[in-house]
Motif scaffolding. Structure first.
Motif, short mmCIF file in Angstrom:
data_model
loop_
_atom_site.label_atom_id
_atom_site.label_comp_id
_atom_site.label_asym_id
_atom_site.label_seq_id
_atom_site.Cartn_x
_atom_site.Cartn_y
_atom_site.Cartn_z
N ASN A 148 0.84 -1.19 0.00
CA ASN A 148 0.00 0.00 0.00
C ASN A 148 0.88 1.25 0.00
N ALA A 149 0.26 2.41 -0.15
CA ALA A 149 1.01 3.67 -0.20
C ALA A 149 1.82 3.91 1.06
N ASP A 150 1.34 3.39 2.20
CA ASP A 150 2.06 3.60 3.46
C ASP A 150 3.14 2.55 3.71
N GLY A 151 3.35 1.67 2.74
CA GLY A 151 4.39 0.65 2.86
C GLY A 151 3.92 -0.67 3.44
N SER A 152 2.70 -0.71 3.93
CA SER A 152 2.17 -1.95 4.48
C SER A 152 1.80 -2.92 3.36
N LEU A 153 1.76 -4.20 3.68
CA LEU A 153 1.42 -5.21 2.68
C LEU A 153 -0.04 -5.10 2.29
N SER A 154 -0.32 -5.19 1.00
CA SER A 154 -1.71 -5.22 0.56
C SER A 154 -2.31 -6.59 0.90
N ASN A 155 -3.62 -6.67 0.88
CA ASN A 155 -4.27 -7.89 1.36
C ASN A 155 -5.48 -8.25 0.50
N GLY A 156 -5.29 -8.22 -0.80
CA GLY A 156 -6.38 -8.58 -1.69
C GLY A 156 -6.76 -10.05 -1.60
N THR A 157 -5.81 -10.90 -1.18
CA THR A 157 -6.08 -12.33 -1.06
C THR A 157 -6.87 -12.66 0.20
N GLY A 158 -6.84 -11.75 1.19
CA GLY A 158 -7.49 -12.03 2.46
C GLY A 158 -6.64 -12.85 3.41
N VAL A 159 -5.41 -13.15 3.05
CA VAL A 159 -4.54 -13.93 3.93
C VAL A 159 -3.28 -13.15 4.33
N GLY A 160 -3.29 -11.84 4.12
CA GLY A 160 -2.23 -11.00 4.66
C GLY A 160 -1.19 -10.52 3.68
N ASN A 161 -1.15 -11.06 2.46
CA ASN A 161 -0.17 -10.58 1.49
C ASN A 161 -0.59 -10.96 0.09
#
Length: 341
Positions: A302-315
């Motif tokens: 994400n823009a803030d550097g956190s991992l995106s979570n489109g899969t619903g399992v954290g990455n």
């Protein structure tokens, strides 16, 4: 001056590719054009020599770590040469069949990590070390004889199963319960006399067996298959067979050989194999070799550097990037691309 010596200071480049504050790559629009490679990665084995090649785009130094024994700590460290921006390689002039290895990665901020090979095709128990193998020694009889082309997709009769679940119950009648070899046992029946195992698959008249993940996954202890349960949607090494499905998880070649024996046995029965591979996420991105060799590259953020979570399992793996596409296209080299629809 070494290839990457200019890019770490932030003084000579407007967008240095490595952020020393976050420890992540700065993956700009031009990153892949500057660093991506189309060369074969992992190891290239021959009895007299083995070439190792790793893509680690902003590492300042890479060491190949060769262990003297699969499960002992004594090791040799060999410095790898950077042959192109982000691509390191070294050739070792001796027979390394069945040799365990890892990579030591040095970063410009002084950070150092040791990692398995993102392109590993064999591993020690629980994927702790990558292993060089001579794949020709793992092939069952008739391995190079492909099945004839399938008629049409509309003719397919597909049955899905888990390698473990298919024979794990005592009532399956299998000797190799929960294993690759259990899938192809013949003449097995339930206590009620019902057909089980390979005979059951043939009795159903299926054309394809779709197997749930059988690559190396993380949360099952490979040396104690019943300690914890998982279907395998927690990827660790995409191109290494799961050790808990082998009769000897500690022998890197056994898991490869027995997976191939299972596939060959199914082919001999006229059944094609589909392998379920989960490329859109991994179990633990922080400790995964993707992140250790290229922090911030293989996983979408994400823009803030956190991992995106489109899969619903954290990455989410970053499938839009060239080197992640390369992972996808590699598929399962140990099987000579014979697992296909």
């Amino acid at each position: 001056m070494e290839i990457n010596s200019l890019v770490f200071t932030g003084q000579l480049l407007k967008d240095p590719p490595y952020n020393v504050d976050t420890g992540l790559l700065n993956v700009t629009e031009n990153f892949d054009s500057q660093y991506a490679t189309d060369k074969k990665l992992g190891f290239i084995y021959a009895p007299e020599r083995t070439l190792f090649r790793l893509w680690a785009p902003v590492a300042s130094r890479i060491e190949l770590i060769l262990f003297n024994h699969l499960y002992e700590d004594e090791a040799e460290h060999i410095v790898m040469k950077q042959t192109a921006p982000g691509t390191f390689e070294v050739e070792v002039l001796r027979d390394l069949d069945n040799t365990a290895y890892k990579f030591g990665v040095f970063y410009p901020d002084g950070n150092y990590v040791e990692t398995t090979d993102p392109y590993a095709i064999a591993a020690t128990s629980n994927g702790e070390r990558s292993v060089v193998v001579d794949l020709s020694k793992t092939n069952p009889k008739k391995w190079n004889q492909r099945m004839p082309a399938f008629t049409a997709s509309t003719d397919a009769v597909i049955y899905e199963a888990s390698v473990r679940d298919f024979t794990m119950a005592e009532s399956s009648g299998a000797t190799n319960r929960g294993k690759f070899l259990g899938v192809i046992e013949e003449g097995t029946t339930s206590p009620a006399g019902l057909t089980t195992g390979l005979d059951y698959l043939k009795e159903m008249g299926i054309t394809h067996l779709q197997l749930m993940p059988m690559y190396d996954f993380e949360t099952v202890n490979e040396e104690n298959q019943t300690e914890k349960y998982n279907w395998g949607y927690d990827p660790q090494n995409y191109n290494v067979p799961e050790g808990s499905y082998a009769t000897d998880a500690r022998d890197p070649k056994t898991r490869i050989r027995e997976m191939k024996q299972m596939i060959q046995g199914l082919h001999d029965a006229g059944i094609r194999v589909i392998m379920d591979v989960v490329y859109n996420h991994v179990y633990d991105p922080d400790s995964h070799p993707f992140e250790l060799v290229a922090p911030g590259y293989y996983f979408r953020r994400n823009a803030d550097g956190s991992l995106s979570n489109g899969t619903g399992v954290g990455n989410d793996t970053a499938s839009e990037r060239e080197m992640m596409k390369k992972i996808h296209s590699k598929q399962c080299e140990i099987l000579d691309e014979r697992i296909s629809y």
